[in-house]
Design a protein around this motif. Structure first.
Motif, PDB file in Angstrom:
ATOM      1  N   TYR A  90       0.843  -1.200   0.000  1.00  0.00           N
ATOM      2  CA  TYR A  90       0.000   0.000   0.000  1.00  0.00           C
ATOM      3  C   TYR A  90       0.882   1.255   0.000  1.00  0.00           C
ATOM      4  O   TYR A  90       1.685   1.458   0.927  1.00  0.00           O
ATOM      5  N   PRO A  91       0.752   2.132  -1.004  1.00  0.00           N
ATOM      6  CA  PRO A  91       1.623   3.319  -1.094  1.00  0.00           C
ATOM      7  C   PRO A  91       1.660   4.188   0.153  1.00  0.00           C
ATOM      8  O   PRO A  91       2.725   4.727   0.476  1.00  0.00           O
ATOM      9  N   PRO A  92       0.532   4.389   0.900  1.00  0.00           N
ATOM     10  CA  PRO A  92       0.645   5.223   2.100  1.00  0.00           C
ATOM     11  C   PRO A  92       1.609   4.670   3.156  1.00  0.00           C
ATOM     12  O   PRO A  92       2.017   5.423   4.047  1.00  0.00           O
ATOM     13  N   ASN A  93       1.968   3.387   3.058  1.00  0.00           N
ATOM     14  CA  ASN A  93       2.908   2.802   4.008  1.00  0.00           C
ATOM     15  C   ASN A  93       4.357   2.892   3.530  1.00  0.00           C
ATOM     16  O   ASN A  93       5.252   2.344   4.184  1.00  0.00           O
ATOM     17  N   ILE A 125      -4.802   1.443  -2.373  1.00  0.00           N
ATOM     18  CA  ILE A 125      -4.919   0.404  -3.386  1.00  0.00           C
ATOM     19  C   ILE A 125      -3.504  -0.130  -3.625  1.00  0.00           C
ATOM     20  O   ILE A 125      -2.567   0.641  -3.823  1.00  0.00           O
ATOM     21  N   ALA A 126      -3.341  -1.449  -3.636  1.00  0.00           N
ATOM     22  CA  ALA A 126      -2.004  -2.043  -3.630  1.00  0.00           C
ATOM     23  C   ALA A 126      -1.237  -1.789  -4.920  1.00  0.00           C
ATOM     24  O   ALA A 126      -1.803  -1.779  -6.017  1.00  0.00           O
ATOM     25  N   VAL A 176       0.010   6.079 -10.364  1.00  0.00           N
ATOM     26  CA  VAL A 176       0.143   5.689  -8.956  1.00  0.00           C
ATOM     27  C   VAL A 176      -0.200   6.897  -8.096  1.00  0.00           C
ATOM     28  O   VAL A 176       0.414   7.961  -8.222  1.00  0.00           O
ATOM     29  N   ASP A 177      -1.207   6.725  -7.243  1.00  0.00           N
ATOM     30  CA  ASP A 177      -1.603   7.754  -6.277  1.00  0.00           C
ATOM     31  C   ASP A 177      -1.068   7.321  -4.919  1.00  0.00           C
ATOM     32  O   ASP A 177      -1.565   6.366  -4.319  1.00  0.00           O
ATOM     33  N   GLU A 184      -2.533  -1.764  -8.792  1.00  0.00           N
ATOM     34  CA  GLU A 184      -3.498  -2.702  -9.365  1.00  0.00           C
ATOM     35  C   GLU A 184      -4.789  -2.774  -8.553  1.00  0.00           C
ATOM     36  O   GLU A 184      -4.795  -3.195  -7.403  1.00  0.00           O
ATOM     37  N   VAL A 185      -5.864  -2.376  -9.200  1.00  0.00           N
ATOM     38  CA  VAL A 185      -7.169  -2.444  -8.551  1.00  0.00           C
ATOM     39  C   VAL A 185      -7.525  -3.895  -8.270  1.00  0.00           C
ATOM     40  O   VAL A 185      -8.138  -4.211  -7.241  1.00  0.00           O
ATOM     41  N   TYR A 186      -7.115  -4.802  -9.147  1.00  0.00           N
ATOM     42  CA  TYR A 186      -7.455  -6.208  -8.920  1.00  0.00           C
ATOM     43  C   TYR A 186      -6.634  -6.836  -7.790  1.00  0.00           C
ATOM     44  O   TYR A 186      -6.864  -7.984  -7.422  1.00  0.00           O
TER      45      TYR A 186
END
Length: 733
Positions: free
Chosen positions: A587-590, A611-612, A605-606, A629-631
């Motif tokens: 997860y990007p926030p981590n 979203i992973a 990439v946000d 990837e949303v999936y």
């Protein structure tokens, strides 16, 4: 025979001279270990009972000779210190013990001045009993690819001398790699008989003066047994790997707030960046902000199933489930009589830039994966999914028969013409699709009770035996194959299917990263026990790891009545434990913003969106290069129901990072059995969800010395315990 380097060619001459004196000799069962220091090299000579020799270069300097400054026997084995022109080497040799004879040697270096190491020879040469390398014959069954475990699994064929698992503990190389800007990926390899580990070359950055660091930490597990069939090789590999695993350093794990991560992910799944609107219906994008690729059924189903798992666990109403469900029928192609990969009404929007991005081209596993999930939905009582599945099943079987259960990579759905036959020259197609297909047919049998589907599953499963360690094409599909084969064993009692399930597990375990990368960007995330999605993938991937995790959980549940190999139980439980630790770093926030790639292949990439990422790399590469990837959004929804166990009528959750079986609760008592192996332990946390006074929890683990396990009270109203694996646990309060 392969050509040799001068370093390997010299081995025969060195030992044929028969003038070197042994520094140390040790008998290890039927193996004899001898240590020599000959001019500029410290050698370990392992004499196998069948006559073959494994000759190890434990320390080496390219010029001059070593001066021995210390040699001593230790309680574990032997230690020697060697002086050379620009520093000192120290090598310790020990014999860890266990199911297999094992030799471990660790070599450290202290520099007397700044030092570059532009080249190191490989550290293992296999010869006959006279040191002749041209008469020894063997097979490298498994070897390191990229950043996977630094191992080689060898068959010592002529003279018949059993098997050997070479394992380089790459975690020990972190400081060297950080100082020199090098990678531990691809460091174990070579061609028979010159194999093993070669220290990555330091050309641009040197090791500072006065620095002491480890250059090699290797374990050799030995066996006089020489399996000839794939099933026997797989079982021996798993057993040897588990034996070595017990002696590896492992990173600590923490209990992360997965329920909180789940809620953030659920909120962000509503972001417009995750959806595409088409003719009154909303569809999930494959990647955040990727609006150019038409919706894919696999993507919709890959998110839907974990959401359903979580809803069944929580009872929580999630409108997103109905949104996805409503779109499922639009993927049915009336002409072909089957569901398709891309939304049929938007196939004309495909870019056609790649082979699979053309109308009517199917990537083999993309048909079977949605079929599997449709049937799983049908088994949960979803009539829409049942209708789609049963209408598409004849086409699925037709394709399997056309390719004789040996699928290519891409084919045309209208003509079944092969578009791409092999993943790479002479490597074959998508080999584990036969197992995925078998699982689809087994679910069809469960759904319809028609035995013809069970027979069809058996026909497909039998083709997996011929594939050996090359069976693995894509990790999640190999894990699904293991499930199918275990189920076939339970239905038929045929041991062949259980053995084939082990072959699938071995295929997964040869594609894992059993070391913790802690250089470069990897200081910010964990890598230990990551599974790579493809044989040659340079990164681990959220979606495939989540599905492997869920499938192997199911495998262990199915196997509760089966006497599984202890090595399999140990390795699967440990993979699951470390996935629960590592997955939060997708997860990007981590993650710090500086380690996210500025260039993204798919969409955007946000860094604030829960979203992973698809891709996590070796520490020197930025992550998120493929996309967000949303999936892969199902990660948290898969973890929470499997690791947070609800106590009936109590505001209490019991978290365990191992898989557990037989969880039961009544009143103020809960019981279960941890997975894994009693020689290892796991983390268990009791979570109290209300503000009432904290009760006293008594935890009894039958295998502990006193019975009762003492917990640690945390500031967040949680109590943490360390409990053994494979143990009955009773909690009362």
């Amino acid at each position: 025979m392969n050509d040799l380097s001068p370093w390997a060619a010299s081995v025969e001459e060195i030992f044929d001279a028969n003038t070197a004196r042994e520094l140390y000799t040790h008998l290890l069962g039927s193996y004899k270990i001898k240590v020599y220091c000959i001019t500029n090299t410290l050698w370990l000579r392992i004499e196998c009972p069948g006559g073959m020799l494994a000759i190890v270069r434990a320390a080496y300097t390219p010029t001059g000779s070593f001066k021995i400054t210390l040699r001593e026997k230790t309680t574990e084995g032997f230690r020697v210190r060697l002086k050379f022109a620009t520093g000192f080497f120290e090598t310790t040799i020990s014999f860890p013990g266990g199911e297999f004879p094992m030799v471990r040697y660790t070599t450290s270096m202290k520099t007397l001045e700044g030092l570059y190491i532009p080249f190191s020879p490989r550290d293992l040469v296999i010869t006959d009993n006279k040191g002749a390398r041209n008469t020894s014959k063997g097979r490298i069954q498994i070897t390191q690819t990229g950043a996977r475990s630094g191992l080689q699994y060898l068959s010592l064929d002529e003279p018949a001398s059993g098997s050997l698992l070479y394992f380089q503990n790459l975690t020990a190389l972190n400081e060297y790699c950080q100082l020199t800007g090098t990678s531990a990926g691809g460091t174990v390899g070579g061609k028979w008989p010159e194999i093993g580990f070669a220290l990555p070359s330091s050309i641009e950055k040197s090791i500072p003066k006065g620095k002491e660091l480890i250059l090699s930490d290797a374990i050799l597990a030995l066996s006089p047994e020489l399996p000839v069939k794939n099933a026997g090789l797989a079982k021996q590999f798993l057993d040897m790997l588990a034996a070595v695993y017990l002696h590896l350093p492992k990173p600590d794990t923490q209990m992360h707030d997965w329920p909180g991560i789940l809620q953030k992910g659920l909120k962000d799944l509503d972001s417009p960046a995750c959806w595409l609107h088409r003719k009154g219906q909303d569809y999930l994008n494959a990647y955040v902000c990727d609006y150019s690729t038409p919706p894919e059924l696999m993507v919709q189903m890959a998110v839907l199933l974990p959401l359903v798992d979580y809803k069944m666990w929580s009872g929580e109403d999630m409108p997103v489930i109905n949104t996805i469900r409503k779109g499922m029928p639009t993927f049915y192609d009336q002409k072909l009589k089957t569901v398709t990969r891309f939304l049929p009404s938007m196939e004309g929007d495909l870019s056609q830039e790649e082979e699979q991005l053309k109308p009517k081209v199917m990537d083999a596993w993309y048909l079977h994966h949605p079929m599997l999930n449709l049937c799983r939905m049908a088994l949960h009582g979803d009539d829409v999914a049942k209708d789609l599945f049963l209408k598409s099943l004849p086409f699925t079987i037709k394709v399997a028969h056309h390719f004789n259960y040996r699928w290519p990579v891409f084919y045309n759905m209208e003509t079944l013409e092969v578009i791409k036959a092999e993943t790479s020259p002479e490597k074959g197609g998508e080999k584990d699709v036969a197992g995925l297909y078998a699982l689809v047919l087994l679910h069809a049998w469960q759904l319809t009770k028609e035995k013809k589907y069970l027979k069809e599953a058996e026909k497909a499963a039998k083709t997996l035996e011929e594939k050996g360690f090359d069976l693995f094409y894509q990790g999640n599909n190999t894990a699904f194959s293991a499930k199918a084969l275990l189920q076939l064993y339970l239905e038929t009692g045929n041991e062949k299917y259980l053995d084939l399930s082990y072959l699938c597990i071995a295929g997964i375990m040869k594609n894992v990263q059993l070391w913790e990368c802690n250089y470069g960007y990897a200081k910010h995330y964990n890598t230990f026990f990551g599974v790579f999605p493809l044989n040659d993938a340079p990164y681990t991937a959220a979606y495939e790891e989540q599905e492997i995790f869920a499938a192997l959980h199911d495998y262990l549940i199915q196997a509760q009545t089966v006497d599984l190999r202890p090595s399999v139980k140990l390795l699967l439980a440990e993979f699951i434990r470390f996935l629960v630790q590592r997955a939060m770093f997708y997860y990007p926030p981590n993650l710090p913003a500086e380690m996210l790639s500025e260039e993204v292949k798919m969409g955007e990439v946000d860094k604030n969106l829960w979203i992973a990422l698809e891709d996590i790399y070796d520490g020197w590469e930025k992550s998120g290069q493929v996309g967000q990837e949303v999936y892969g959004a199902g990660v948290a929804f898969g973890i929470v129901p499997r690791h947070y166990h609800q106590v009936k009528d109590q505001q209490v959750l019991i978290y365990c990072d191992y898989p557990v079986s037989g969880f039961r609760s009544k009143g103020r008592k809960a019981t279960f059995t941890t997975g894994g192996d009693r020689r290892l332990s796991c983390r268990m946390v009791i979570v109290v969800q209300d503000d009432k006074k904290m009760p006293h929890f008594k935890v009894d683990a039958g295998g502990s010395a006193s019975g009762e396990v003492t917990g640690v009270h945390r500031a967040d109203r949680q109590i943490e315990f360390t409990v053994p694996g494979n143990q009955y646990i009773e909690i009362t309060w």
